[in-house]
Design a protein around this motif. Structure first.
Motif, PDB file in Angstrom:
ATOM      1  N   UNK A  23       0.686  -1.310  -0.055  1.00  0.00           N
ATOM      2  CA  UNK A  23       0.123   0.240  -0.102  1.00  0.00           C
ATOM      3  C   UNK A  23       1.050   1.184   0.035  1.00  0.00           C
ATOM      4  N   UNK A  24       2.079   1.362   0.444  1.00  0.00           N
ATOM      5  CA  UNK A  24       2.812   2.456   0.401  1.00  0.00           C
ATOM      6  C   UNK A  24       3.173   2.903  -0.954  1.00  0.00           C
ATOM      7  N   UNK A  25       3.549   2.044  -1.713  1.00  0.00           N
ATOM      8  CA  UNK A  25       3.508   2.070  -3.064  1.00  0.00           C
ATOM      9  C   UNK A  25       2.497   2.534  -3.857  1.00  0.00           C
ATOM     10  N   UNK A  26       1.288   2.647  -3.454  1.00  0.00           N
ATOM     11  CA  UNK A  26       0.414   3.129  -4.236  1.00  0.00           C
ATOM     12  C   UNK A  26       0.198   4.573  -4.000  1.00  0.00           C
ATOM     13  N   UNK A  27       0.995   5.381  -3.186  1.00  0.00           N
ATOM     14  CA  UNK A  27       0.960   6.846  -3.117  1.00  0.00           C
ATOM     15  C   UNK A  27       2.470   7.402  -3.535  1.00  0.00           C
ATOM     16  N   UNK A  33       3.721   9.774  -2.001  1.00  0.00           N
ATOM     17  CA  UNK A  33       4.489  10.150  -0.769  1.00  0.00           C
ATOM     18  C   UNK A  33       5.083   8.877  -0.139  1.00  0.00           C
ATOM     19  N   UNK A  34       4.386   7.865  -0.180  1.00  0.00           N
ATOM     20  CA  UNK A  34       4.638   6.520   0.337  1.00  0.00           C
ATOM     21  C   UNK A  34       5.770   5.616  -0.395  1.00  0.00           C
ATOM     22  N   UNK A  35       6.121   6.203  -1.582  1.00  0.00           N
ATOM     23  CA  UNK A  35       7.254   5.286  -2.222  1.00  0.00           C
ATOM     24  C   UNK A  35       8.593   5.136  -1.507  1.00  0.00           C
ATOM     25  N   UNK A  36       9.178   6.225  -1.237  1.00  0.00           N
ATOM     26  CA  UNK A  36      10.339   6.074  -0.333  1.00  0.00           C
ATOM     27  C   UNK A  36      10.230   5.103   0.883  1.00  0.00           C
ATOM     28  N   UNK A  37       9.039   5.284   1.567  1.00  0.00           N
ATOM     29  CA  UNK A  37       8.890   4.196   2.655  1.00  0.00           C
ATOM     30  C   UNK A  37       8.540   2.888   2.311  1.00  0.00           C
ATOM     31  N   UNK A  38       8.102   2.685   0.973  1.00  0.00           N
ATOM     32  CA  UNK A  38       7.883   1.314   0.624  1.00  0.00           C
ATOM     33  C   UNK A  38       9.219   0.513   0.231  1.00  0.00           C
ATOM     34  N   UNK A  39      10.120   1.528  -0.265  1.00  0.00           N
ATOM     35  CA  UNK A  39      11.357   0.921  -0.560  1.00  0.00           C
ATOM     36  C   UNK A  39      12.237   0.686   0.774  1.00  0.00           C
ATOM     37  N   UNK A  40      11.987   1.563   1.803  1.00  0.00           N
ATOM     38  CA  UNK A  40      12.557   1.345   3.016  1.00  0.00           C
ATOM     39  C   UNK A  40      12.126  -0.104   3.727  1.00  0.00           C
ATOM     40  N   UNK A  41      10.845  -0.046   3.662  1.00  0.00           N
ATOM     41  CA  UNK A  41      10.114  -1.534   3.932  1.00  0.00           C
ATOM     42  C   UNK A  41      10.825  -2.614   3.323  1.00  0.00           C
ATOM     43  N   UNK A  42      10.991  -2.664   2.043  1.00  0.00           N
ATOM     44  CA  UNK A  42      11.588  -3.732   1.290  1.00  0.00           C
ATOM     45  C   UNK A  42      13.031  -3.902   1.949  1.00  0.00           C
TER      46      UNK A  42
END
Length: 96
Positions: free
Chosen positions: A57-61, A63-72
């Motif tokens: 879900x972080x990759x869906x916005x 703003x959330x893309x850097x946090x999605x990468x950090x999560x991975x």
């Protein structure tokens, strides 16, 4: 004791994962392997799965893309934290 130290290592990496990465420690031996097997059975697999599921879900916005990468980036250390070390990288925020 090693599991508590590994948990604190994960917590510090979760707090600020940008500009840092994990590397294998060359002096890790058989004890870290056995500890990682125990960790994967009791905690690692569901932590890694949770990071994977919450990154989607972080990759869906935008703003959330850097946090999605950090999560991975948190998946490898969540899966097997013993015998790994968190080090600073030369890349800044959003360097990937």
């Amino acid at each position: 004791m090693p599991f508590g130290i590994a948990s604190l290592r994960i917590a510090g990496f979760v707090l600020w994962p940008f500009g840092r990465t994990t590397v294998d420690r060359p002096d890790a031996g058989a004890g870290s392997f056995i500890g990682n097997v125990i960790w994967v059975i009791f905690a690692g697999w569901w932590l890694a799965l949770a990071h994977l599921v919450t990154s989607i879900p972080l990759f869906l916005s935008i703003i959330g893309i850097p946090f999605g990468w950090a999560n991975l980036k948190l998946i490898p250390i969540s899966l097997m934290p013993l015998g790994r070390e968190v080090v600073a990288t030369d890349e800044g925020f959003g360097g990937r």
